[in-house]
Design a protein around this motif. Structure first.
Motif, PDB file in Angstrom:
ATOM      1  N   ILE A  52       0.840  -1.208   0.000  1.00 36.33           N
ATOM      2  CA  ILE A  52       0.000   0.000   0.000  1.00 36.33           C
ATOM      3  C   ILE A  52       0.869   1.250   0.000  1.00 36.33           C
ATOM      4  CG2 ILE A  52      -1.623   1.353   1.390  1.00 36.33           C
ATOM      5  CD1 ILE A  52      -2.951  -1.352   2.148  1.00 36.33           C
ATOM      6  N   ALA A  53       1.941   1.233   0.778  1.00 32.93           N
ATOM      7  CA  ALA A  53       2.857   2.389   0.795  1.00 32.93           C
ATOM      8  C   ALA A  53       3.457   2.615  -0.592  1.00 32.93           C
ATOM      9  CB  ALA A  53       3.964   2.166   1.831  1.00 32.93           C
ATOM     10  N   GLU A  54       3.884   1.548  -1.242  1.00 34.02           N
ATOM     11  CA  GLU A  54       4.472   1.661  -2.575  1.00 34.02           C
ATOM     12  C   GLU A  54       3.459   2.191  -3.586  1.00 34.02           C
ATOM     13  OE1 GLU A  54       7.040  -1.031  -5.746  1.00 34.02           O
ATOM     14  OE2 GLU A  54       6.165  -1.997  -3.979  1.00 34.02           O
ATOM     15  N   LEU A  55       2.251   1.654  -3.554  1.00 38.17           N
ATOM     16  CA  LEU A  55       1.218   2.111  -4.490  1.00 38.17           C
ATOM     17  C   LEU A  55       0.816   3.561  -4.227  1.00 38.17           C
ATOM     18  CD1 LEU A  55      -1.015  -1.098  -4.633  1.00 38.17           C
ATOM     19  CD2 LEU A  55       0.505  -0.217  -6.425  1.00 38.17           C
ATOM     20  N   THR A  56       0.757   3.948  -2.963  1.00 43.79           N
ATOM     21  CA  THR A  56       0.434   5.333  -2.621  1.00 43.79           C
ATOM     22  C   THR A  56       1.496   6.284  -3.158  1.00 43.79           C
ATOM     23  OG1 THR A  56      -0.746   4.614  -0.635  1.00 43.79           O
ATOM     24  CG2 THR A  56      -0.042   6.923  -0.708  1.00 43.79           C
ATOM     25  N   CYS A  57       2.749   5.936  -2.975  1.00 46.63           N
ATOM     26  CA  CYS A  57       3.843   6.765  -3.507  1.00 46.63           C
ATOM     27  C   CYS A  57       3.751   6.876  -5.021  1.00 46.63           C
ATOM     28  CB  CYS A  57       5.202   6.181  -3.108  1.00 46.63           C
ATOM     29  SG  CYS A  57       5.568   6.259  -1.358  1.00 46.63           S
ATOM     30  N   VAL A 116       1.051   6.603  -6.932  1.00 41.56           N
ATOM     31  CA  VAL A 116      -0.082   7.448  -7.298  1.00 41.56           C
ATOM     32  C   VAL A 116       0.266   8.922  -7.096  1.00 41.56           C
ATOM     33  CG1 VAL A 116      -2.445   8.099  -6.646  1.00 41.56           C
ATOM     34  CG2 VAL A 116      -1.840   5.688  -6.933  1.00 41.56           C
ATOM     35  N   LEU A 117       0.903   9.248  -5.988  1.00 39.71           N
ATOM     36  CA  LEU A 117       1.311  10.635  -5.749  1.00 39.71           C
ATOM     37  C   LEU A 117       2.301  11.108  -6.809  1.00 39.71           C
ATOM     38  CD1 LEU A 117       1.686  10.617  -1.863  1.00 39.71           C
ATOM     39  CD2 LEU A 117      -0.044  11.830  -3.210  1.00 39.71           C
ATOM     40  N   THR A 145       1.143  16.592  -7.177  1.00 41.26           N
ATOM     41  CA  THR A 145       1.817  15.942  -6.050  1.00 41.26           C
ATOM     42  C   THR A 145       3.045  15.142  -6.490  1.00 41.26           C
ATOM     43  OG1 THR A 145       0.360  14.008  -6.205  1.00 41.26           O
ATOM     44  CG2 THR A 145      -0.323  15.784  -4.699  1.00 41.26           C
ATOM     45  N   GLY A 205       5.565  12.803  -4.332  1.00 40.99           N
ATOM     46  CA  GLY A 205       5.680  11.384  -4.644  1.00 40.99           C
ATOM     47  C   GLY A 205       7.126  10.970  -4.852  1.00 40.99           C
TER      48      GLY A 205
END
Length: 138
Positions: A57-62, A64-65, A71, A75
């Motif tokens: 989730i952390a990797e995917l969030t980064c 996306v940012l 952003t 990111g």
């Protein structure tokens, strides 16, 4: 500074960034889905398998940012931290592939630099003329 990003730089940056984002989406997706290779690799690296979802989730969030123009710099900063952790983990294990996350991190910034005028203004990669200091250049 009113320089605009050339079409060649813009497309080179987009292509580099797209390749990186595709890699991040694949890698993060494999982690979120908790596929066997991701679980095995996480345990081999010394992390509990239960952390795999959070790491994914952390990797995917980064990622996306990084994709969202407003952003993208945030990111890239977060991805630098993410890949710094990956590098440290591999160095700790004396893995000869420790340079891979470093290369990916450099490509994150290269792609962003080539496509984002804001970053070019923030970090102008140009030489300082002889006899002048950085404060006198505008």
């Amino acid at each position: 500074m009113n320089e605009t990003v050339s079409k060649k730089s813009l497309w080179a940056g987009r292509i580099i960034s797209a390749v990186i984002v595709l890699f991040l989406l694949f890698d993060g997706g494999v982690k979120v889905m908790r596929l066997a290779p991701a679980v095995d690799a996480t345990v081999r690296l010394g992390y509990p398998a239960r952390l795999l979802l959070a790491i994914g989730i952390a990797e995917l969030t980064c990622a996306v940012l990084f994709v969202i123009p407003r952003t993208s710099i945030l990111g890239a900063i977060l991805l630098t931290g993410y890949f710094g952790g990956a590098t440290a983990t591999q160095v700790r294990l004396e893995d000869p592939w420790f340079f891979f996350p470093i290369v990916i991190g450099v490509l994150v910034w290269l792609g962003l630099y080539l496509r984002d005028q804001r970053l070019r203004e923030l970090v102008p990669l140009r030489s300082i003329p002889t006899g002048q200091n950085a404060a006198s250049i505008r």
